[in-house]
Design an enzyme around this catalytic site. Sequence first.
Site, PDB file in Angstrom:
ATOM      1  N   CYS A  72      44.089  52.893  58.820  1.00 40.07           N
ATOM      2  CA  CYS A  72      42.869  53.734  58.805  1.00 40.07           C
ATOM      3  C   CYS A  72      41.808  53.168  57.885  1.00 40.07           C
ATOM      4  CB  CYS A  72      43.139  55.114  58.236  1.00 40.07           C
ATOM      5  SG  CYS A  72      44.427  56.024  58.946  1.00 40.07           S
ATOM      6  N   GLU A  77      42.856  51.031  54.864  1.00 37.02           N
ATOM      7  CA  GLU A  77      43.489  50.256  53.811  1.00 37.02           C
ATOM      8  C   GLU A  77      43.139  48.771  53.945  1.00 37.02           C
ATOM      9  OE1 GLU A  77      45.193  52.419  55.811  1.00 37.02           O
ATOM     10  OE2 GLU A  77      44.980  54.020  54.343  1.00 37.02           O
TER      11      GLU A  77
HETATM   12  C1  8X3 Z   1      47.217  54.855  57.295  1.00 39.31           C
HETATM   13  C2  8X3 Z   1      48.584  54.425  57.612  1.00 39.31           C
HETATM   14  O1  8X3 Z   1      50.567  53.167  56.823  1.00 39.31           O
HETATM   15  O2  8X3 Z   1      48.764  53.262  55.265  1.00 39.31           O
HETATM   16  O3  8X3 Z   1      46.391  53.832  57.605  1.00 39.31           O
HETATM   17  O4  8X3 Z   1      50.022  55.211  55.657  1.00 39.31           O
HETATM   18  S1  8X3 Z   1      49.523  53.986  56.275  1.00 39.31           S
END
Ligand code: 8X3
Length: 808
Positions: free
Chosen positions: A446, A448
């Site tokens: 999302c 990161e």
């Molecule tokens: C959100 C998914 O894997 O970082 O992007 O939790 S995770």
Amino acid sequence: EAAPKAKSLNRTDTLLKEIQQGRPSIDVERARYFTESMRETEGQMLILRWAKAMYHIAQNITVYVDERQLIVGRAGKPGRYGILYPELDGDFLDEAIRQLPSRQESPFSIDERDCAVIYEEISPYWRGKTYHEHLSQALPEETLRLTYDPEDRQTSRFIVNETSSFRSSIQWVHDYEKVLKRGFKGIRQDAEQRLAELDPFNPVESMEKAPFLQAIILAADAIVLWAKRHAQLARELAEKERDPRRKSELLEIAERCEWVPENPARDFRDALQAQWFTQLFSRLEQKTGTIISNGRMDQYLFPYYQRDIEQGVLDDEQVLEYLSCMWVAMAQFVDLYISPTGGAFNEGYAHWEAVTIGGQTPEGMDATNALSHLFLRSKREFPLHYPDLAARIHNRTPTHFLHDIAETIKEGTGFPKLINDEEVVPLLLSKGATFSEAYDYAVSGCAECRMPNRDTYTSPCAYINFPAALEMTLYNGRMQRHGTELLGLETGDPRDFSSWEDFWQAYIKQHNNFLRHAFIQQKIIIDLRAKHFAWPLGSALHDLSMAACKDIHQPVIEGGIDLGYFEFMGYGTVIDSLAAIKKLVYEEQRITMSQLLEALEDDFTHHQVLRALLASAPKYGNNDPYADAIGKTLDKVCLDFTRKYSKALGVHLDLRLVPFTSHVPFGKVVHATPNGRKAWMPLSDGSSASQGCDAKGPTAVLLSNYQTKNYQFSERAARLLNIKFTPSIVAGEEGTRKLCDLIRSWCDLKLWHVQFNVINRETLLAAKADPERYRGLIVRIAGYSAYFTDLSPDLQDDLIARTGHEMF
Ligand code: 8X3
């Protein structure tokens, strides 16, 4: 003037229709062959077992060459499909198979014969062996009660919620460039050479490094074998094909699949095919959180693009066609969650295989190139909500690129999301990266970021329902949903508190108690992970894993930066609730705590006046110093905690505000809150304001976000921010210019992420009422976009409730 539509529309429109219309189905082959092999290899070293299982899958799984496709590779049946990872959460399987076809969030269909395979072959083998079972058994009683219903150890309580049992690692980005430049032949040769150099008298080298390297060799052989089976199938299809044009396409597919990913890519199309095979084979191997991302595609593909263009063997229209083919292949693979909790986290068949564009070169110069623009064009012209497109912005992002981004955002599908180098790069440096590594990060999941050869830590982490901590402060450690069961700490009856300070201290005790249990969970997860998962292909592509001869799931990989997180759920909900209590109960004394509790217990049914008063209290998202000061302190409480205790875990556990769609199920366990929110309604999402509470325009939203951050801490991570505009406010060139200005301000304020929905409330209401007519409507949700009509009514309402800004 409208840009000409890519000719790929003609080729892929049939495939596209399948994506839009059909309900996804479950394909059991991966789980079946994985299980068959694991049954045969018990007692051997885990990474070797995993590599053998991958080889067995590569030998046996059905391969497909879809009609009209140019980029091949699918891991399941025609149409949209999901695959199973019983090693992770197989204990949910039997029940899930009964429920999935009728589940409200993201239903799947399943074939009768496949059900039998699950019931007879897959589930029985994994009973008592899954990661989820071992995790739930290992949780101490107090932690378990905040995590699962202790009766069944399966039903999430959505209080301190673990997420590691529906994804064996967090989102990830491979070093695809390595595959393109060296091919798996090169990677295999390295492993062979290392193996030959090991000292057989050294027990660690014999017992750990040798099996690791054998696993790498086997994984490389597996992916090459699987690619070659595609070549063989394409050749067989070509023999039967009567249309000469398609015949030659099939022969070309065969020739390319024979070559990549075994050998280095020769041109742009080879590079795409090799990348997609690598990504897809990884998906067969491992369930990462929200799927493997695509990395910096405009960077690693650029040399191939440039050379082909210069040689006159490729043009932009062809690039767009190849990309469309790849997007369709990618979108057909749906991230299937079989546990109800996983399903609720990822509504709308969500997956986030972020494609990163823009940003900076490893030398710190602007990295925008012609391909960056082509990715935007592909997103504008090809009507599909995958892949997730992310643009990196920095303070020298060229105006032409920003303009192109704003024009794409205005299309209303929510793409691209924006990630801010001015926030991310210094943070990565502070966590130990070199400048070149930090400048070269790829967006992943999302919101990161990954540095493909540097960060290593991959366990998914706790999502913490802090509005539940607030509720426990109001009810002396209990929640309305769970009656008299003591879940938190007994901090006393708030009617006996004499000051705001008393209330605040009680809240902080509940808050820190949640953090304590989240960190206990994480300790268990880190220890368990390495016993349950191995990832030969992922490890083969990671420099540090290869150097240490250690699987990427091992707790410590020498030289790695281990990035983890914990999640603050309902940030806006907590800030607004605390602001209302502080101001109205203690400072202005306009209501008593008794009155407040009475109204909350009654879910405001007979207390509408009081509810209106609560709604008038200061709200986060309006650049209001009163609310923002509370937000900043809450942020700091979390950062202080992790600064003190994450060292004990040997990892970075950073504070993150990225809920995907989980603010909806988390809201369903929280009764009425003092911000005026009715019982069981969604929490605020990410770092966005509470639904409908940001009344002062998007700049005020940005400023509140800025004012609530503690920039002196390196323990912070992604903050997801959704902003909704009505289309008229961003219309025309003037609207584009304003949007560009807003993005520049966001960049200057060093906010991590922002994404925009450009849509009318009326359109959403109409789509909810008449889904068939609006089947193609794509909306931005929380770090990703999805078809609006694929969402549950609760999530649809949540989107409708978000403020649509009509001013800047
Ligand atoms: C959100 C998914 O894997 O970082 O992007 O939790 S995770």
